[in-house]
Enzyme design. Sequence first.
Site, PDB file in Angstrom:
ATOM      1  N   ARG A 114      23.251  12.719  26.226  1.00  0.00           N
ATOM      2  CA  ARG A 114      23.033  12.057  27.517  1.00  0.00           C
ATOM      3  C   ARG A 114      21.625  12.331  28.032  1.00  0.00           C
ATOM      4  O   ARG A 114      21.096  13.428  27.881  1.00  0.00           O
ATOM      5  CB  ARG A 114      24.086  12.505  28.526  1.00  0.00           C
ATOM      6  CG  ARG A 114      25.495  12.052  28.150  1.00  0.00           C
ATOM      7  CD  ARG A 114      26.538  12.518  29.156  1.00  0.00           C
ATOM      8  NE  ARG A 114      27.852  11.991  28.800  1.00  0.00           N
ATOM      9  CZ  ARG A 114      28.688  12.570  27.948  1.00  0.00           C
ATOM     10  NH1 ARG A 114      28.327  13.711  27.365  1.00  0.00           N
ATOM     11  NH2 ARG A 114      29.853  12.029  27.667  1.00  0.00           N
ATOM     12  N   GLU A 158      27.267   1.641  17.465  1.00  0.00           N
ATOM     13  CA  GLU A 158      28.224   0.817  18.202  1.00  0.00           C
ATOM     14  C   GLU A 158      27.683  -0.594  18.418  1.00  0.00           C
ATOM     15  O   GLU A 158      26.472  -0.838  18.359  1.00  0.00           O
ATOM     16  CB  GLU A 158      28.593   1.456  19.548  1.00  0.00           C
ATOM     17  CG  GLU A 158      27.440   1.712  20.485  1.00  0.00           C
ATOM     18  CD  GLU A 158      27.849   2.564  21.680  1.00  0.00           C
ATOM     19  OE1 GLU A 158      28.482   3.630  21.470  1.00  0.00           O
ATOM     20  OE2 GLU A 158      27.530   2.198  22.823  1.00  0.00           O
ATOM     21  N   HIS A 182      20.502   3.727  25.769  1.00  0.00           N
ATOM     22  CA  HIS A 182      21.129   2.581  26.414  1.00  0.00           C
ATOM     23  C   HIS A 182      21.986   3.017  27.605  1.00  0.00           C
ATOM     24  O   HIS A 182      22.334   4.197  27.748  1.00  0.00           O
ATOM     25  CB  HIS A 182      21.976   1.783  25.415  1.00  0.00           C
ATOM     26  CG  HIS A 182      23.075   2.582  24.780  1.00  0.00           C
ATOM     27  ND1 HIS A 182      22.864   3.404  23.695  1.00  0.00           N
ATOM     28  CD2 HIS A 182      24.400   2.704  25.062  1.00  0.00           C
ATOM     29  CE1 HIS A 182      23.990   3.983  23.342  1.00  0.00           C
ATOM     30  NE2 HIS A 182      24.954   3.581  24.172  1.00  0.00           N
ATOM     31  N   HIS A 240      22.954   8.085  20.552  1.00  0.00           N
ATOM     32  CA  HIS A 240      23.857   8.679  19.570  1.00  0.00           C
ATOM     33  C   HIS A 240      23.075   9.059  18.313  1.00  0.00           C
ATOM     34  O   HIS A 240      22.078   8.410  17.963  1.00  0.00           O
ATOM     35  CB  HIS A 240      24.973   7.702  19.210  1.00  0.00           C
ATOM     36  CG  HIS A 240      25.717   7.184  20.400  1.00  0.00           C
ATOM     37  ND1 HIS A 240      26.406   8.007  21.256  1.00  0.00           N
ATOM     38  CD2 HIS A 240      25.861   5.928  20.894  1.00  0.00           C
ATOM     39  CE1 HIS A 240      26.958   7.289  22.211  1.00  0.00           C
ATOM     40  NE2 HIS A 240      26.635   6.025  22.022  1.00  0.00           N
ATOM     41  N   GLN A 249      22.447   7.172  27.562  1.00  0.00           N
ATOM     42  CA  GLN A 249      22.775   7.995  26.410  1.00  0.00           C
ATOM     43  C   GLN A 249      22.225   7.416  25.113  1.00  0.00           C
ATOM     44  O   GLN A 249      21.820   6.258  25.043  1.00  0.00           O
ATOM     45  CB  GLN A 249      24.292   8.143  26.291  1.00  0.00           C
ATOM     46  CG  GLN A 249      25.038   6.825  26.171  1.00  0.00           C
ATOM     47  CD  GLN A 249      26.540   6.994  26.315  1.00  0.00           C
ATOM     48  OE1 GLN A 249      27.269   6.862  25.332  1.00  0.00           O
ATOM     49  NE2 GLN A 249      27.003   7.281  27.534  1.00  0.00           N
TER      50      GLN A 249
END
Length: 411
Positions: A283, A135, A264, A100, A98
Amino acid sequence: MELLQGAVRAYAWGSRTTIPELLGRPVPSPHPEAELWYGAHPGDPARVRRADGSEVSLLEIVDADPHGQLGTRCADRWDGRLPFLLKILAAEEPLSMQAHPSAEQAAEGYAREEAAGIPRDAANRNYPDPTAKPELVCALTEFHALAGFRDPYRTVRLLREIETPGLAHYVELLAGQPDPDGLRALFTTWITLPQSALDELLPEVLDACVRHVREGGEFAVECRTVLQLGEAHPRDAGVLAALLLNRVTLRSGEALYLPAGNLHLYLYGTAIEILANSDNILRCGLTPKHVDVPELLRVVDFQCGDMPVLTGEPDGSAAVYRTGTPEFQLSRVDWDSVDRREVELDGSGPEILLCTAGEVLLYDDEGTKVELRRGESVWRPASDPAVRVRAVGEEVAQLFRATSGTSLRGH
């Protein structure tokens, strides 16, 4: 400063032992437990334990007094929401591949899907909220991941090591343009292959990976990972995409920062994860969930090279994982078996403190004292005074501190 009870999330890729053992529950658990959420995410907020034994959702507490709990700057910047979510990840099997979106991509995508009338909980919704989702993952045990696109020259070497008749054309495609544009072209070609072509190519590639592993080749670790993914997802284009990504192994205390666009996949291990309080995920594959290829290609960043591994920069008694992200900052304090120094944490909040080893004592000038054992945590609102912390007993101790970004703390 109040005790915080995390919310357990059960996913098929989780562990039956890690989270139950951390929380002192019977092992193994009846079902895999994958994540433990410490935050005010609407999907599963943590619960604050009051002195009288009652419990209340952290989300309710923040919603009732956002400025007092978050501080004025943080509350105003994030519309009264706690901007970060702290997690423990316990991965026994690989997650989905996925990426982001950036803040701009998330805001635009959210507005577009709202205008189209797509329900926010629909399976084909890409942007359930208008915020970015950077993240950082920090290993508690050895932690394995695929992250970011490998240097294309090295990827060409890998592909030539496992080259098959069906793969040869794709190898030359990247060899002729070993840069981000070449990676984009090859990645796009692979994830848009017709299923019939994929069903021919993937078995060839997997057989070649088996041979490479048996021969003890230079890329044996990468090939084992592809074989693992291929066994679990035998007809998925994400298996081919995995050939293009850096294979990373983190030791305890090492971390990866995954900014917007980073493709990642977490493979195995236990880690602390801190991320922006968002559900926006694009995804690539290796999942039964929705995959929107055109939108994924808008978001993925094809810059390439080794992924920087963060070890935490010394800052007084703590190691700080600096990313510059406004939503969060993660730091770590360690005590060995003889070190019982006292560490002062400022009162700038909001923050979550999580003990991951041993036992620590937190106390402030107002007489509040909280003892944390491994797996226990506290919520500290922005209005709290500074707190001091020290290890208790003779065991090695460790405390993680999750806060908003430095520019948004305090009042």
